[in-house]
Write a protein that holds these residues in place. Structure first.
Motif, PDB file in Angstrom:
ATOM      1  N   ASN A  11      -7.480   2.479  13.922  1.00  0.00           N
ATOM      2  CA  ASN A  11      -7.224   2.519  12.476  1.00  0.00           C
ATOM      3  C   ASN A  11      -7.327   3.956  11.958  1.00  0.00           C
ATOM      4  O   ASN A  11      -7.892   4.222  10.901  1.00  0.00           O
ATOM      5  N   HIS A  32       0.833  -1.188   0.000  1.00  0.00           N
ATOM      6  CA  HIS A  32       0.000   0.000   0.000  1.00  0.00           C
ATOM      7  C   HIS A  32       0.873   1.246   0.000  1.00  0.00           C
ATOM      8  O   HIS A  32       1.804   1.369   0.769  1.00  0.00           O
ATOM      9  N   GLN A  39      -4.164  -4.105   9.702  1.00  0.00           N
ATOM     10  CA  GLN A  39      -5.547  -3.988  10.158  1.00  0.00           C
ATOM     11  C   GLN A  39      -6.376  -5.163   9.635  1.00  0.00           C
ATOM     12  O   GLN A  39      -5.914  -5.964   8.839  1.00  0.00           O
ATOM     13  N   LYS A  40      -7.619  -5.249  10.092  1.00  0.00           N
ATOM     14  CA  LYS A  40      -8.479  -6.381   9.726  1.00  0.00           C
ATOM     15  C   LYS A  40      -8.663  -6.492   8.217  1.00  0.00           C
ATOM     16  O   LYS A  40      -8.710  -7.597   7.671  1.00  0.00           O
ATOM     17  N   GLU A  41      -8.782  -5.355   7.533  1.00  0.00           N
ATOM     18  CA  GLU A  41      -9.003  -5.417   6.098  1.00  0.00           C
ATOM     19  C   GLU A  41      -7.802  -5.971   5.333  1.00  0.00           C
ATOM     20  O   GLU A  41      -7.928  -6.392   4.190  1.00  0.00           O
ATOM     21  N   ASP A  42      -6.623  -5.978   5.977  1.00  0.00           N
ATOM     22  CA  ASP A  42      -5.447  -6.531   5.320  1.00  0.00           C
ATOM     23  C   ASP A  42      -5.481  -8.057   5.270  1.00  0.00           C
ATOM     24  O   ASP A  42      -4.717  -8.672   4.522  1.00  0.00           O
ATOM     25  N   LYS A  43      -6.346  -8.660   6.068  1.00  0.00           N
ATOM     26  CA  LYS A  43      -6.401 -10.124   6.110  1.00  0.00           C
ATOM     27  C   LYS A  43      -6.762 -10.697   4.754  1.00  0.00           C
ATOM     28  O   LYS A  43      -6.279 -11.779   4.374  1.00  0.00           O
ATOM     29  N   ALA A  44      -7.604  -9.990   4.001  1.00  0.00           N
ATOM     30  CA  ALA A  44      -7.986 -10.458   2.668  1.00  0.00           C
ATOM     31  C   ALA A  44      -6.791 -10.534   1.731  1.00  0.00           C
ATOM     32  O   ALA A  44      -6.800 -11.294   0.757  1.00  0.00           O
ATOM     33  N   ASP A  45      -5.756  -9.758   2.022  1.00  0.00           N
ATOM     34  CA  ASP A  45      -4.543  -9.773   1.206  1.00  0.00           C
ATOM     35  C   ASP A  45      -3.474 -10.698   1.779  1.00  0.00           C
ATOM     36  O   ASP A  45      -2.343 -10.718   1.300  1.00  0.00           O
ATOM     37  N   ARG A  94      -5.429   3.576   5.070  1.00  0.00           N
ATOM     38  CA  ARG A  94      -6.501   2.624   4.927  1.00  0.00           C
ATOM     39  C   ARG A  94      -7.842   3.204   4.508  1.00  0.00           C
ATOM     40  O   ARG A  94      -8.595   2.555   3.826  1.00  0.00           O
ATOM     41  N   ARG A  95      -8.153   4.423   4.939  1.00  0.00           N
ATOM     42  CA  ARG A  95      -9.530   4.843   4.756  1.00  0.00           C
ATOM     43  C   ARG A  95      -9.655   5.859   3.630  1.00  0.00           C
ATOM     44  O   ARG A  95      -9.809   5.495   2.474  1.00  0.00           O
TER      45      ARG A  95
END
Length: 288
Positions: free
Chosen positions: A147, A4, A82-88, A8-9
């Motif tokens: 976050n 990145h 962060q939690k959204e990074d788990k998808a990556d 994040r936002r």
């Protein structure tokens, strides 16, 4: 690893080819205050390098002056996921694994550790000052708990090398500035990932900053070439050269395109976190 360039936002907007072209054309119209990005050897600064693990580099970091002569500055999103990074594929929380810093990194080829003998303090063409073990991460709770982009900076503790030398004694450092004006002349340095930087050379730009109108706690610069991988790179006010590095007023946090970049302006919160890191209090140990 993390690629990145954006926080994040509000900065997580991916530029299309059209919008990127528009940004670059806009840059041609108002780029008078900025110098072209430097990708040759004259862009190298010994105290600036890459974070590396498992033969990969994904973010930029720099040595920040400290009494223990053992601290780095980088972006929080480079070392705390962060939690959204788990998808990556990134496990939420602090970095886990063998995290190292390669100051003065340079060279072609794939992977930050592909040179034989590189790593664990040994030297090579790609690692002229070796690689240095990161032992602790100090991240603002604004980032870890909420976050919140206002906390997108971190300080990293680095162990001495096998000869007992401290990293600042070997490569130098930039002194922090905790009360800078948002309008400064800065030199920003970062290492784009190999997709945009196959020679693994740093990009740098000297230009003027201004307060970000969307997020007033950030400062903005407009200069092309700051692709993913440059996150964490130092923003150096009044920089001249390696022996006169200037003052570190923030680290690269993100931007909507490679042409527009932002940094959280170091303030009293950043100073408090730095002082905790200096004292060796708190922080997340890095084991690997």
């Amino acid at each position: 690893m993390l690629t990145h360039h954006t926080p994040r936002r509000s900065r997580a907007v991916l530029a299309t080819a059209f919008s990127l072209l528009a940004a670059l054309l806009a840059g041609c119209a108002d780029a008078a205050p900025a110098s072209p990005p430097k990708t040759a050897a004259d862009g190298l600064l010994p105290f600036v390098g890459v974070l590396t693990s498992d033969n990969d580099h994904w973010c930029t970091a720099s040595v920040i002056d400290s009494p223990g002569r053992n601290l780095l500055a980088t972006a929080a999103h480079c070392v705390y996921f962060q939690k959204e990074d788990k998808a990556d594929g990134y496990e939420p929380g602090p970095f886990k694994g063998d995290l190292r810093f390669a100051p003065g990194f340079s060279g072609s080829g794939s992977g930050a550790g592909s040179d034989s003998g590189a790593g664990k303090g040994s030297r090579s063409a790609r690692h002229p000052y070796g690689t240095w073990k990161v032992t602790a991460l100090h991240v603002n709770t604004l980032w870890t708990d909420d976050n919140d982009d206002r906390g997108d900076y971190a300080f990293l503790t680095v162990a001495p090398d096998e000869h007992g030398r401290r990293i600042q004694d070997v490569v130098g450092a930039a002194a922090p500035d905790w009360s800078s004006s948002p309008r400064r002349r800065v030199t920003v340095v970062g290492y784009p990932n190999e997709d945009h930087n196959p020679r693994n050379r740093p990009t740098s730009c000297t230009t003027r900053t201004r307060r970000d109108p969307d997020e007033p706690y950030m400062i903005r610069m407009e200069c092309p070439g700051f692709w993913p991988g440059t996150s964490g790179g130092p923003w150096l006010a009044n920089h001249r050269d390696a022996s006169r590095p200037g003052r570190l007023i923030g680290v690269l946090s993100g931007g909507n395109t490679d042409h527009e970049s932002v940094a959280v302006l170091f303030d009293h919160r950043a100073r408090t976190l730095y002082e905790r890191a200096v004292r060796g209090r708190g922080g997340s140990p890095v084991r690997g």
